[in-house]
Design a protein around this motif. Structure first.
Motif, PDB file in Angstrom:
ATOM      1  N   ASP A   6       0.871  -1.176   0.000  1.00  0.00           N
ATOM      2  CA  ASP A   6       0.000   0.000   0.000  1.00  0.00           C
ATOM      3  C   ASP A   6       0.911   1.231   0.000  1.00  0.00           C
ATOM      4  OD1 ASP A   6      -1.598   2.164   0.613  1.00  0.00           O
ATOM      5  OD2 ASP A   6      -2.772   1.125   2.153  1.00  0.00           O
ATOM      6  N   ARG A   9       0.781   4.025   2.563  1.00  0.00           N
ATOM      7  CA  ARG A   9       1.327   3.780   3.900  1.00  0.00           C
ATOM      8  C   ARG A   9       2.846   3.805   3.929  1.00  0.00           C
ATOM      9  NH1 ARG A   9      -1.896  -0.776   7.310  1.00  0.00           N
ATOM     10  NH2 ARG A   9      -3.962   0.138   7.199  1.00  0.00           N
ATOM     11  N   CYS A  10       3.469   3.398   2.830  1.00  0.00           N
ATOM     12  CA  CYS A  10       4.936   3.253   2.825  1.00  0.00           C
ATOM     13  C   CYS A  10       5.609   4.585   3.131  1.00  0.00           C
ATOM     14  CB  CYS A  10       5.433   2.747   1.477  1.00  0.00           C
ATOM     15  SG  CYS A  10       7.240   2.618   1.421  1.00  0.00           S
ATOM     16  N   LYS A  55       4.874   0.425   9.312  1.00  0.00           N
ATOM     17  CA  LYS A  55       3.650   1.077   8.845  1.00  0.00           C
ATOM     18  C   LYS A  55       2.631   0.056   8.357  1.00  0.00           C
ATOM     19  CE  LYS A  55       3.473   5.094   8.374  1.00  0.00           C
ATOM     20  NZ  LYS A  55       3.065   6.190   9.272  1.00  0.00           N
ATOM     21  N   ALA A  57       2.532  -1.789   5.732  1.00  0.00           N
ATOM     22  CA  ALA A  57       2.194  -1.467   4.349  1.00  0.00           C
ATOM     23  C   ALA A  57       2.258  -2.688   3.427  1.00  0.00           C
ATOM     24  CB  ALA A  57       3.142  -0.374   3.822  1.00  0.00           C
TER      25      ALA A  57
END
Lengths: 62, 410
Positions: A6, A9-10, A55, A57
């Motif tokens: 995602d 989010r990264c 995170k 991700a």
């Protein structure tokens, strides 16, 4: 199996790359170059990479 | 502590003085513990916290470490985020505002960028050791790590290094818990830090040589509007406090633990380049002072199977998770070479510690340089201080005398 990300989010924390340097390469912004196909032999390190992402991700798709 | 009479209140004097025995009971017998007074569920097991910190329905609109006075007022529904004009601290907003303000600040703190600060930090650490070692006795928290961490914060936000002692003192004074509020005095932290930071922001407003974080904040638009100097200062408080507060405590406590167990000290010292990194990871697990983070549910949700209604709160006891035997065998022991595959020491999810990478660079260098220069020291334990706190329970003063230097004559 594939490793997915995602991008929202990264945050380029690069911990995934540290866990699985041969499977997860980084781009010029230090973000992982994904998706990537995963074979059984690298699955353990890719699972570690998923866990390492602070995170959250990353995820693995069957 | 018998089970019948067990009660856990994160603001009680007993818990604030030493929460660890409470965490043990919570993990074993009440892993999901409802605090009726605060309408809050406390989660103490690693796996539940690991899951919960990732739950997007839980937000920081009441702050992540509010005082008891705030929590005694119960919500009947979701807590709206504050208006964005004027813009308050981004820590109180949801996505996308939270992420939009975080992004420009993260620039120089990203992993590889943090590594590029190594020469600057190494120079700071060596200079500070050159000042301290001839004195023989000093405070391992404040005089060593405190100075270094505050100086790095100064560098990031464009304050001169001479301001480092003042930064350190301001953060120290303001992060002690205020007993009247049952937590630390957030308003006071905010105001003193904002005044300090606003100086740098105003100075660099029209200066091309502004530090990257300030430039990013000058360019930032929230709801189509650029931020004022004061609004920018308000939003840099996280770096100011977070960058100064934790690293010195963890570093000093970690060095103390190694010194107390000479076998571990010798093992790490045998190959500093290889061994300091895992030792620092264990120091973060074992010594990190942050006790818990609060979230408020914005919609009905569940955490580890527990339904949470919109407006109810959860606290994730990260310091308990770091001592969970289910994740870390013999969790109560400090082992420099422990295998750590997952950690909560720096948070997780949306609000993962922004300074995590810089903190680790600082700690790696401080531990390495200290162990290179010092072979033995004694801690004056009767003067060491770990003040009660609901938020950051860590060693604030560790006075030491260096009894044997490793670098003399070299």
């Amino acid at each position: 199996m594939r490793l997915l990300i995602d991008r929202d989010r990264c945050e380029a924390n690069t911990l995934c790359h540290m866990e699985a340097p041969d499977t997860i390469a980084l781009d010029d912004n230090d973000e992982p170059i994904l998706p990537v196909d995963i074979t059984d032999d690298v699955l353990p390190e890719v699972e570690r990479a998923v866990n390492a992402c602070p995170k959250a991700a990353l995820w693995i798709e069957d | 502590m018998s089970t019948q009479t067990f009660s856990y209140d994160p603001f009680s004097p007993e818990v604030m003085s030493n929460p660890l025995p409470f965490y043990e009971v919570l993990r074993a017998e009440h892993p999901i513990h409802y605090l009726a007074e605060y309408d809050t569920y406390a989660f103490s097991r690693f796996a539940d916290i690991w899951e919960g910190l990732n739950n997007p329905d839980l937000v920081g609109t009441e702050g992540t470490s509010p005082p008891a006075t705030v929590l005694r007022e119960h919500n009947t529904g979701p807590v709206p985020q504050p208006p964005t004009n004027p813009m308050g601290s981004f820590l109180r907003y949801e996505s996308p505002v939270y992420d939009d303000v975080r992004r420009p600040q993260m620039g120089p703190m990203k992993a590889r960028r943090a590594m590029s600060l190594e020469p600057l930090i190494q120079d700071l650490v060596r200079r500070q050791l050159e000042v301290l070692l001839p004195q023989g006795s000093f405070d391992l928290v404040q005089d060593f790590g405190g100075y270094v961490a505050a100086a790095v914060v100064c560098h990031l936000v464009g304050l001169p290094e001479e301001e480092a002692p003042m930064v350190l003192e301001t953060v120290n004074r303001l992060t002690l818990p205020n007993p009247e509020l049952g937590g630390f005095d957030r308003e006071a932290v905010q105001k003193a830090s904002v005044d300090f930071l606003a100086k740098a922001v105003t100075r660099y407003r029209n200066d091309e040589a502004a530090p990257e974080i300030l430039n990013g904040m000058f360019d930032l638009e929230i709801d189509g509007r650029k931020l004022t100097d004061e609004e920018i200062a308000v939003n840099l408080v996280g770096i100011f406090v977070g960058g100064t507060e934790t690293v010195p405590k963890v570093t000093a406590h970690g060095l103390w633990l190694l010194q107390e167990d000479r076998a571990q000290w010798e093992a790490v010292a045998a190959d500093l380049e290889q061994n300091v990194r895992p030792a620092v990871a264990e120091m973060l697990r074992y010594c990190a002072p942050a006790q818990w983070f609060l979230r408020t549910a914005k919609i009905d949700t569940t955490v580890a199977g527990q339904p949470i209604r919109a407006g109810q709160r959860v606290i994730f006891l990260v310091a308990s998770g770091s001592r969970d035997e289910a994740e870390f065998p013999n969790a109560h022991e400090f082992r420099w070479d422990r295998k750590i595959s997952r950690t909560l020491a720096l948070g997780r999810g949306q609000r993962f510690c922004m300074g995590a990478h810089i903190a680790q660079v600082e700690m790696n260098i401080m531990v390495t340089e200290f162990m290179r220069a010092v072979d033995r020291f004694v801690v004056h334990e009767e003067q060491a201080q770990r003040p009660p706190s609901n938020f950051q329970w860590g060693w604030t003063h560790v006075p030491i005398t260096v009894t044997q230097r490793a670098d003399q004559g070299v």
